[in-house]
Design a protein around this motif. Structure first.
Motif, PDB file in Angstrom:
ATOM      1  N   ALA A 199       0.862  -1.192   0.000  1.00  0.00           N
ATOM      2  CA  ALA A 199       0.000   0.000   0.000  1.00  0.00           C
ATOM      3  C   ALA A 199       0.899   1.243   0.000  1.00  0.00           C
ATOM      4  O   ALA A 199       1.760   1.378   0.872  1.00  0.00           O
ATOM      5  CB  ALA A 199      -0.892   0.000   1.229  1.00  0.00           C
ATOM      6  N   GLN A 217       0.904   9.944  17.481  1.00  0.00           N
ATOM      7  CA  GLN A 217      -0.370   9.251  17.685  1.00  0.00           C
ATOM      8  C   GLN A 217      -0.343   8.701  19.101  1.00  0.00           C
ATOM      9  O   GLN A 217       0.739   8.467  19.657  1.00  0.00           O
ATOM     10  CB  GLN A 217      -0.518   8.086  16.697  1.00  0.00           C
ATOM     11  CG  GLN A 217      -0.580   8.538  15.243  1.00  0.00           C
ATOM     12  CD  GLN A 217      -0.674   7.371  14.260  1.00  0.00           C
ATOM     13  OE1 GLN A 217      -0.821   6.220  14.648  1.00  0.00           O
ATOM     14  NE2 GLN A 217      -0.584   7.692  12.980  1.00  0.00           N
ATOM     15  N   ALA A 229       2.206  10.955   8.346  1.00  0.00           N
ATOM     16  CA  ALA A 229       2.101   9.839   7.389  1.00  0.00           C
ATOM     17  C   ALA A 229       0.645   9.536   7.101  1.00  0.00           C
ATOM     18  O   ALA A 229      -0.228   9.769   7.933  1.00  0.00           O
ATOM     19  CB  ALA A 229       2.783   8.602   7.960  1.00  0.00           C
ATOM     20  N   GLY A 230       0.403   9.007   5.907  1.00  0.00           N
ATOM     21  CA  GLY A 230      -0.969   8.614   5.582  1.00  0.00           C
ATOM     22  C   GLY A 230      -1.040   7.790   4.309  1.00  0.00           C
ATOM     23  O   GLY A 230      -0.247   7.983   3.379  1.00  0.00           O
ATOM     24  N   GLN A 263      10.863   3.707   1.256  1.00  0.00           N
ATOM     25  CA  GLN A 263      11.219   2.560   2.095  1.00  0.00           C
ATOM     26  C   GLN A 263      10.055   1.577   2.120  1.00  0.00           C
ATOM     27  O   GLN A 263       8.893   1.988   2.187  1.00  0.00           O
ATOM     28  CB  GLN A 263      11.459   3.049   3.529  1.00  0.00           C
ATOM     29  CG  GLN A 263      11.671   1.946   4.538  1.00  0.00           C
ATOM     30  CD  GLN A 263      11.851   2.474   5.958  1.00  0.00           C
ATOM     31  OE1 GLN A 263      11.110   3.339   6.402  1.00  0.00           O
ATOM     32  NE2 GLN A 263      12.851   1.952   6.650  1.00  0.00           N
ATOM     33  N   PHE A 267       5.068  -2.964   8.753  1.00  0.00           N
ATOM     34  CA  PHE A 267       4.151  -2.901   9.907  1.00  0.00           C
ATOM     35  C   PHE A 267       2.956  -1.988   9.627  1.00  0.00           C
ATOM     36  O   PHE A 267       3.181  -0.851   9.201  1.00  0.00           O
ATOM     37  CB  PHE A 267       4.880  -2.376  11.150  1.00  0.00           C
ATOM     38  CG  PHE A 267       6.191  -3.048  11.395  1.00  0.00           C
ATOM     39  CD1 PHE A 267       6.246  -4.391  11.719  1.00  0.00           C
ATOM     40  CD2 PHE A 267       7.370  -2.338  11.283  1.00  0.00           C
ATOM     41  CE1 PHE A 267       7.462  -5.010  11.926  1.00  0.00           C
ATOM     42  CE2 PHE A 267       8.597  -2.960  11.494  1.00  0.00           C
ATOM     43  CZ  PHE A 267       8.639  -4.299  11.814  1.00  0.00           C
ATOM     44  N   PRO A 268       1.728  -2.318   9.903  1.00  0.00           N
ATOM     45  CA  PRO A 268       1.280  -3.664  10.286  1.00  0.00           C
ATOM     46  C   PRO A 268       1.138  -4.566   9.068  1.00  0.00           C
ATOM     47  O   PRO A 268       1.071  -5.774   9.183  1.00  0.00           O
ATOM     48  CB  PRO A 268      -0.095  -3.399  10.923  1.00  0.00           C
ATOM     49  CG  PRO A 268      -0.591  -2.166  10.229  1.00  0.00           C
ATOM     50  CD  PRO A 268       0.619  -1.365   9.853  1.00  0.00           C
ATOM     51  N   ALA A 332      14.041   3.836  10.249  1.00  0.00           N
ATOM     52  CA  ALA A 332      12.795   4.353   9.677  1.00  0.00           C
ATOM     53  C   ALA A 332      13.093   5.514   8.736  1.00  0.00           C
ATOM     54  O   ALA A 332      13.955   6.352   9.020  1.00  0.00           O
ATOM     55  CB  ALA A 332      11.864   4.819  10.793  1.00  0.00           C
TER      56      ALA A 332
HETATM   57  N1  LIG Z   1       8.849   4.000   8.375  1.00  0.00           N
HETATM   58  C1  LIG Z   1       8.518   5.167   8.904  1.00  0.00           C
HETATM   59  O1  LIG Z   1       9.367   6.053   9.075  1.00  0.00           O
HETATM   60  C2  LIG Z   1       7.078   5.434   9.303  1.00  0.00           C
HETATM   61  C3  LIG Z   1       6.074   4.557   8.929  1.00  0.00           C
HETATM   62  N2  LIG Z   1       4.759   4.837   9.218  1.00  0.00           N
HETATM   63  C4  LIG Z   1       3.732   3.889   8.741  1.00  0.00           C
HETATM   64  O2  LIG Z   1       2.855   4.590   7.857  1.00  0.00           O
HETATM   65  C5  LIG Z   1       1.602   3.958   7.849  1.00  0.00           C
HETATM   66  C6  LIG Z   1       0.505   4.978   7.698  1.00  0.00           C
HETATM   67  O3  LIG Z   1       0.497   5.914   8.755  1.00  0.00           O
HETATM   68  P1  LIG Z   1      -0.875   6.333   9.479  1.00  0.00           P
HETATM   69  O4  LIG Z   1      -0.636   7.675  10.071  1.00  0.00           O
HETATM   70  O5  LIG Z   1      -1.316   5.244  10.389  1.00  0.00           O
HETATM   71  O6  LIG Z   1      -1.907   6.395   8.238  1.00  0.00           O
HETATM   72  P2  LIG Z   1      -3.240   7.291   8.058  1.00  0.00           P
HETATM   73  O7  LIG Z   1      -3.003   8.685   8.528  1.00  0.00           O
HETATM   74  O8  LIG Z   1      -3.708   7.088   6.636  1.00  0.00           O
HETATM   75  O9  LIG Z   1      -4.275   6.682   9.083  1.00  0.00           O
HETATM   76  C7  LIG Z   1      -4.558   5.306   9.179  1.00  0.00           C
HETATM   77  C8  LIG Z   1      -6.007   5.057   8.772  1.00  0.00           C
HETATM   78  O10 LIG Z   1      -6.104   5.111   7.373  1.00  0.00           O
HETATM   79  C9  LIG Z   1      -7.102   4.197   6.890  1.00  0.00           C
HETATM   80  N3  LIG Z   1      -6.525   3.448   5.753  1.00  0.00           N
HETATM   81  C10 LIG Z   1      -6.686   3.795   4.461  1.00  0.00           C
HETATM   82  N4  LIG Z   1      -6.057   2.930   3.643  1.00  0.00           N
HETATM   83  C11 LIG Z   1      -5.462   2.000   4.431  1.00  0.00           C
HETATM   84  C12 LIG Z   1      -4.663   0.849   4.169  1.00  0.00           C
HETATM   85  N5  LIG Z   1      -4.324   0.472   2.922  1.00  0.00           N
HETATM   86  N6  LIG Z   1      -4.187   0.146   5.244  1.00  0.00           N
HETATM   87  C13 LIG Z   1      -4.511   0.509   6.490  1.00  0.00           C
HETATM   88  N7  LIG Z   1      -5.260   1.596   6.813  1.00  0.00           N
HETATM   89  C14 LIG Z   1      -5.751   2.335   5.782  1.00  0.00           C
HETATM   90  C15 LIG Z   1      -7.534   3.384   8.115  1.00  0.00           C
HETATM   91  O11 LIG Z   1      -8.765   3.898   8.533  1.00  0.00           O
HETATM   92  C16 LIG Z   1      -6.489   3.667   9.157  1.00  0.00           C
HETATM   93  O12 LIG Z   1      -6.996   3.678  10.466  1.00  0.00           O
HETATM   94  C17 LIG Z   1       1.538   3.117   9.129  1.00  0.00           C
HETATM   95  O13 LIG Z   1       1.455   1.760   8.733  1.00  0.00           O
HETATM   96  C18 LIG Z   1       2.845   3.369   9.850  1.00  0.00           C
HETATM   97  O14 LIG Z   1       3.388   2.192  10.417  1.00  0.00           O
HETATM   98  C19 LIG Z   1       4.391   5.987   9.875  1.00  0.00           C
HETATM   99  C20 LIG Z   1       5.363   6.881  10.284  1.00  0.00           C
HETATM  100  C21 LIG Z   1       6.777   6.657  10.085  1.00  0.00           C
END
Ligand SMILES: NC(=O)C1=CN([C@@H]2O[C@H](COP(=O)(O)OP(=O)(O)OC[C@H]3O[C@@H](n4cnc5c(N)ncnc54)[C@H](O)[C@@H]3O)[C@@H](O)[C@H]2O)C=CC1
Ligand SMILES: [Mg+2]
Length: 352
Positions: A199, A217, A229-230, A263, A267-268, A332
């Motif tokens: 994704a 968060q 992030a989103g 990158q 997770f998850p 990260a």
């Molecule tokens: N490697 C890094 O440096 C970082 C990685 N991340 C990752 O980025 C990802 C996204 O960040 P968030 O702020 O949580 O996202 P986000 O701000 O989009 O919010 C998450 C919400 O988006 C919705 N969503 C839409 N499409 C989705 C999909 N394909 N899978 C899961 N949920 C989906 C769900 O309702 C979920 O609760 C997370 O998995 C997190 O682990 C976040 C920050 C740093």
């Protein structure tokens, strides 16, 4: 084919020699293994195997670090034999890479729950005793792995998880079949091909020229702040996703979006993190936090961020010392962007 200083020379059909770099040779070899089941089966004879149990990798502790053991085919057959399994089980493995010498690397999960008795989940603690290691949650092990190992384990875990979750065709409901390398699954009843998916996620470090915006968060460890992030919505361009996510999460409009790095993040689930820098419109810096998504967001000065980056010690140590700002770990992409911003700001403040 002859080997010369890590570079292969291959005869072209019209008779002259063309230089293929080690990298190109590896890429072509992996492509062949993904396309040709027989070639991949052959590579499993001489390959090395990373083991997982219910998506947790086998690791061995060495001081403060984790080593990642790999088993030869003979060692793996010996292990399977001890647990009453035959070598057919090896074909459940997925291809995750190869060495410069074209030794293929595979990952095999012997702990996933399956309805079939031939694919039984093998007992974890007995396997750990046999192998002299432990199956550890990847998130927990992150800080004690080197970047090469962690990247390989990220890929392996993501691929194993994808196969576990795509055992059936979503159209016919029939069981799907993995190709030998694990680069796809096919439904035999209608020939639909399923490919592993990631994704796309945008992660943006917003700056107002002097400060950067970091957010947390409620699920983050205490004191930890990161970039915004989103997940990208379907049909959206990266730039559109950056604009929307920043607007949704902190109520600001951004411009000057610059790509920084990317990158794979397991997770998850499997995400492709696309990291960008952006700036706010001059004078438009008032944050309005969307409390459904974030617990807090704030502007941080160069000094605050640079001090947090310099801080040594584990998360737990820094939390005990009540450090005012904790940043994501080096592994990260968020860490990389924050470091890049600090370096750029420091250079421009020196030049001023
Ligand atoms: N490697 C890094 O440096 C970082 C990685 N991340 C990752 O980025 C990802 C996204 O960040 P968030 O702020 O949580 O996202 P986000 O701000 O989009 O919010 C998450 C919400 O988006 C919705 N969503 C839409 N499409 C989705 C999909 N394909 N899978 C899961 N949920 C989906 C769900 O309702 C979920 O609760 C997370 O998995 C997190 O682990 C976040 C920050 C740093
Ligand atoms: Mg978010």
């Amino acid at each position: 084919m002859s080997l010369y200083c890590g570079t292969f020379f291959r005869r072209k059909s019209f008779g002259c020699y063309r230089l293929l770099s080690t990298y190109v040779t590896k890429a072509r070899y992996l492509f062949e293994l993904k396309e040709d089941d027989e070639a991949c089966r052959k590579a499993q004879q001489t390959g090395l195997f990373y083991l997982f149990h219910d998506l947790d990798p086998l690791l061995q502790e060495s001081g403060h670090r984790y080593l990642v053991p790999r088993l030869s085919r003979a060692e793996l057959e010996g292990l399977l034999g001890k647990f009453g399994q035959d070598s057919q089980r090896i074909e459940d493995s997925v291809l995750v890479g190869c060495s410069n010498e074209q030794e293929a690397w595979f990952a095999l999960d012997l702990g996933l729950k399956s309805a079939s008795s031939v694919r039984a989940s093998l007992p974890k603690s007995e396997m750990e005793a046999e192998l002299g290691g432990s199956f550890v949650k990847l998130r927990q092990a992150l800080l004690q792995l080197n970047s090469v190992d962690s990247s390989l384990l990220f890929t392996a875990q993501a691929l194993l998880r994808w196969h576990d979750g795509h055992q059936f065709c979503s159209k016919s409901g029939q069981p799907t079949q993995k190709n030998m390398a694990g680069s796809k699954r096919v439904c035999p009843s209608n020939n639909i091909i399923y490919y592993p998916q990631m994704a796309p996620v945008v992660i943006t470090l917003v700056s107002d020229g002097a400060r950067c915006l970091l957010a947390r968060q409620s699920s983050f460890p205490r004191g930890l702040y990161s970039a915004l992030a989103g997940f990208c919505d379907i049909g959206e361009r990266v730039e559109e996703a950056v604009h929307r996510e920043v607007a949704e999460e902190v109520g600001l409009e951004v411009e000057n979006i610059q790509y920084s790095a990317s990158q794979h993040w397991p997770f998850p689930n499997s995400s492709l993190m696309i990291a960008c820098h952006a700036t706010v419109k001059p004078g438009h810096t008032e944050i309005q936090v969307n409390l459904k998504e974030l617990e807090a967001a704030a502007w941080f000065s160069l000094d605050e961020v640079a001090t947090a980056l310099r801080r040594k010690g584990s998360f737990a140590q820094q939390q005990r010392e009540a450090s005012p700002l904790l940043l994501p770990p080096k592994l990260a992409v968020a860490h990389h962007m924050i470091k890049e911003w600090v370096e750029k700001q420091s250079r421009s403040s020196l030049a001023a």
